[in-house]
Scaffold this motif. Structure first.
Motif, short mmCIF file in Angstrom:
data_model
loop_
_atom_site.label_atom_id
_atom_site.label_comp_id
_atom_site.label_asym_id
_atom_site.label_seq_id
_atom_site.Cartn_x
_atom_site.Cartn_y
_atom_site.Cartn_z
N ALA A 38 -3.05 2.28 -3.01
CA ALA A 38 -2.90 1.06 -2.21
C ALA A 38 -4.11 0.85 -1.31
CB ALA A 38 -1.63 1.14 -1.37
N GLU A 39 -4.61 1.93 -0.70
CA GLU A 39 -5.79 1.83 0.16
C GLU A 39 -7.00 1.40 -0.64
OE1 GLU A 39 -6.29 2.07 3.45
OE2 GLU A 39 -4.11 2.12 3.66
N ARG A 40 -7.14 1.94 -1.86
CA ARG A 40 -8.28 1.58 -2.71
C ARG A 40 -8.22 0.11 -3.12
NH1 ARG A 40 -7.60 5.35 -5.91
NH2 ARG A 40 -6.93 4.42 -7.90
N ILE A 41 -7.03 -0.34 -3.49
CA ILE A 41 -6.86 -1.75 -3.88
C ILE A 41 -7.15 -2.67 -2.69
CG2 ILE A 41 -5.16 -3.48 -4.59
CD1 ILE A 41 -3.78 -1.27 -6.22
N LYS A 42 -6.64 -2.30 -1.53
CA LYS A 42 -6.87 -3.10 -0.33
C LYS A 42 -8.35 -3.24 -0.02
CE LYS A 42 -5.81 -3.28 4.63
NZ LYS A 42 -5.17 -2.59 5.76
N ALA A 43 -9.10 -2.12 -0.10
CA ALA A 43 -10.54 -2.15 0.20
C ALA A 43 -11.28 -3.04 -0.78
CB ALA A 43 -11.10 -0.72 0.17
N ILE A 44 -10.90 -3.00 -2.06
CA ILE A 44 -11.57 -3.82 -3.07
C ILE A 44 -11.27 -5.30 -2.86
CG2 ILE A 44 -11.63 -4.34 -5.54
CD1 ILE A 44 -11.09 -1.30 -5.98
N ILE A 45 -10.01 -5.60 -2.52
CA ILE A 45 -9.63 -6.99 -2.24
C ILE A 45 -10.46 -7.56 -1.10
CG2 ILE A 45 -7.76 -8.39 -1.25
CD1 ILE A 45 -5.82 -6.77 -2.96
N GLU A 46 -10.61 -6.76 -0.04
CA GLU A 46 -11.39 -7.21 1.12
C GLU A 46 -12.87 -7.37 0.76
OE1 GLU A 46 -10.49 -4.34 4.12
OE2 GLU A 46 -8.52 -5.23 4.60
N ARG A 47 -13.40 -6.43 -0.03
CA ARG A 47 -14.83 -6.49 -0.38
C ARG A 47 -15.14 -7.67 -1.29
NH1 ARG A 47 -17.25 -4.08 -4.69
NH2 ARG A 47 -15.54 -2.61 -4.96
N LEU A 48 -14.25 -7.93 -2.23
CA LEU A 48 -14.47 -9.04 -3.17
C LEU A 48 -13.96 -10.38 -2.63
CD1 LEU A 48 -13.54 -7.34 -6.58
CD2 LEU A 48 -15.80 -7.64 -5.55
N GLN A 49 -13.31 -10.34 -1.44
CA GLN A 49 -12.76 -11.55 -0.82
C GLN A 49 -11.81 -12.28 -1.76
OE1 GLN A 49 -16.35 -13.65 0.46
NE2 GLN A 49 -16.23 -12.66 2.46
N TYR A 50 -10.92 -11.49 -2.34
CA TYR A 50 -9.95 -12.04 -3.28
C TYR A 50 -8.87 -12.82 -2.55
CZ TYR A 50 -5.91 -12.11 -6.44
OH TYR A 50 -4.83 -12.49 -7.19
#
Length: 338
Positions: A38-50
């Motif tokens: 969940a933490e990994r998915i959250k970080a990617i969402i924030e980085r890619l501005q999904y």
């Protein structure tokens, strides 16, 4: 200029090294997702501005992804700082969970018993937050009987399947009266809110009880009914200062009424707090900036809205302990008016 491709769940899944279904479970809050994943998915969402497709999510989940919020059908309701702070708390939580809010103007005094439940059955929203409802409103009973998800904000109602977020109104008024007594005040007047609302009833009852505990008399001539309205409080408070003996302090059920009382006191040529002390309730934003700055009981207004929204989402996701009943603490804020 080349158009930037829209980020999708598949992109997030590929970056995180998981399935698209796992990302979907994380976004919807349904199904198990390991904390590290969940933490990994959250970080990617924030980085890619999904930004999730809100309409697609509502269709796939069979939810509207909308929270309904009742507001009184009164003039300038959205300019009321109290209502605005409640809505701010609700909106913050809604947006964090990819929900939107729908404002539902209603008449607190009139309406069919099934008015709110009919709104819900029209599929406009997934659940309701009720603001400024009256004591024992039959529309609340109808929602509870039909087990429709809803939460009362700043309203106390002990009944099966009724959930509420409120504050300790009685403590707030007790703190106000005891403080005035400590300051040597004994002729204390009271400006009540709309006694059809539970917070107004609690504050009035607490005033009477605390005055009795302090061996002080509640003078019926010094009890005004301001209806949570600044202009009414201003008009009614004229009666407080007609007689030869006037109160040396006024406790008001909200800050707006306190502003009306302060205006009346100034017009009478009296000094605040030397001649008359004034205490409000709420601690709206303007309270610290008027002259004199208003002594008041601070209730966490925005937090009420935030907790109401969080509680409603728990109900919608089947994660709530039944029933949800929260009484938040209050604090006496000492300023110049008392």
């Amino acid at each position: 200029m080349k158009k930037q491709r829209k980020i999708t769940i598949a992109d997030i899944a590929r970056e995180a090294g998981v399935s698209a279904m796992t990302v979907s479970r994380y976004l919807n809050g349904k199904g198990p997702v390991a904390a590290s994943t969940a933490e990994r998915i959250k970080a990617i969402i924030e980085r890619l501005q999904y930004n999730p497709n809100w309409l697609a999510r509502s269709l796939s989940s069979k939810k509207s992804m909308i929270i309904g919020v009742t507001i009184p059908r009164i003039e300038h309701a959205l300019l009321d700082n109290y209502i605005a702070q409640i809505l701010s708390g609700v909106t913050d939580v809604a947006l964090q969970n990819d929900y939107r809010i729908m404002l539902l103007p209603f008449n607190p005094e009139h309406g069919t018993d099934n008015e709110f439940s009919n709104w819900y059955h029209s599929k406009m929203f997934d659940g309701l937050i009720l603001l400024k409802t009256m004591h024992r409103d039959p529309r609340i009973k109808s929602l509870a009987e039909q087990k429709i998800p809803f939460v009362l904000a700043n309203h106390k109602y002990y009944a099966p399947d009724v959930h509420f977020i409120d504050v300790n109104n009685k403590l707030g008024i007790r703190l106000a009266v005891e403080y005035l007594v400590e300051k040597g005040r004994s002729r204390i007047a009271f400006v009540a809110g709309d006694l059809r609302e539970t917070n107004a009833r609690d504050r009035w009852n607490a005033f009477c009880k605390t005055m009795q505990e302090q061996n002080l008399t509640v003078n019926k001539e010094w009890v005004m009914h301001g209806q949570f309205n600044q202009e009414i409080a201003y008009r009614e408070s004229e009666k407080l200062f007609r007689a030869k003996t006037i109160p040396d302090a006024v406790v008001c059920s909200d800050d707006y009424m306190a502003l009306g009382v302060i205006r009346r006191i100034k017009e009478r040529g009296l000094r605040i707090p030397d001649d008359v002390a004034v205490i409000g309730f709420d601690d709206i934003e303007i309270a610290a900036y008027i002259q004199p700055a208003l002594t008041t009981v601070r209730q966490p207004i925005e937090k009420i809205g935030r907790l109401a929204a969080e509680s409603l989402l728990k109900l919608l996701n089947g994660k709530a302990d039944q029933p949800i009943r929260r009484l938040l603490s209050v604090q006496l804020i000492k300023r110049e008016s008392a």
